[in-house]
Design an enzyme around this catalytic site. Sequence first.
Site, PDB file in Angstrom:
ATOM      1  N   LYS A 228     -13.922  -5.582  22.785  1.00 24.39           N
ATOM      2  CA  LYS A 228     -13.217  -5.014  23.938  1.00 24.39           C
ATOM      3  C   LYS A 228     -13.622  -5.725  25.229  1.00 24.39           C
ATOM      4  O   LYS A 228     -13.940  -5.101  26.227  1.00 24.39           O
ATOM      5  CB  LYS A 228     -13.503  -3.523  24.040  1.00 24.39           C
ATOM      6  CG  LYS A 228     -13.052  -2.740  22.821  1.00 24.39           C
ATOM      7  CD  LYS A 228     -13.355  -1.271  22.955  1.00 24.39           C
ATOM      8  CE  LYS A 228     -13.008  -0.495  21.717  1.00 24.39           C
ATOM      9  NZ  LYS A 228     -11.671  -0.627  21.235  1.00 24.39           N
ATOM     10  N   CYS A 229     -13.585  -7.046  25.198  1.00 23.28           N
ATOM     11  CA  CYS A 229     -14.048  -7.877  26.303  1.00 23.28           C
ATOM     12  C   CYS A 229     -12.915  -8.796  26.747  1.00 23.28           C
ATOM     13  O   CYS A 229     -12.033  -9.131  25.951  1.00 23.28           O
ATOM     14  CB  CYS A 229     -15.256  -8.708  25.824  1.00 23.28           C
ATOM     15  SG  CYS A 229     -15.884  -9.917  26.984  1.00 23.28           S
ATOM     16  N   GLY A 230     -12.947  -9.208  27.984  1.00 21.66           N
ATOM     17  CA  GLY A 230     -11.965 -10.165  28.469  1.00 21.66           C
ATOM     18  C   GLY A 230     -12.011 -11.480  27.708  1.00 21.66           C
ATOM     19  O   GLY A 230     -11.022 -12.218  27.671  1.00 21.66           O
TER      20      GLY A 230
END
Length: 179
Positions: free
Chosen positions: A55-57
């Site tokens: 759930k990271c850029g």
Amino acid sequence: MKRYFLILALILGTTGIAQNDKTIYQFKVENINGETFDLNSLKGKKVMIVNTASKCGFTPQYAELQRIYEQYKDQGFVIIGFPSNDFGNQEPGSNEEISEFCQQNYGVEFPMMAKIKVKGEEKHPLYQFLTEQSQNGFKDSEVKWNFQKYLIDKNGRLVAVKGSSVLPSDPEIVNWIQE
């Protein structure tokens, strides 16, 4: 004369020179399915170790990691993913959920390990090695965010650290793989 060599040995030992014999091959880790993965099995291969998060850029880098892995796996190159929830709670899932996410969204086939700590008091021993010059004989570093890359040569030694924003397909990385 003996005393001179003893003093010299002590000095070299504290500078990290004597530690250069340490490699990633000394470590055994747990893969995402709970089985032991012996890094000794990677002798003779170039390895990229990456701390990952779902759930990271930077999560879309999974696609590029998989592409690079497919392109070079038959030429002695391996990528190993280590999920970590150390940054912004961006990897909250279980190992099973992480595995399913990687497979469904990015078709990840490179080895994924069990979720670990890559910083702090509970930092995994492998990441202690990767981040401490006294252990790796190369340099001190800090894992600053998800998708930081550690490049390991065919002899199991750390040779480069690349930040999260450096893409897996960066020419410097690709040239290193092809050397």
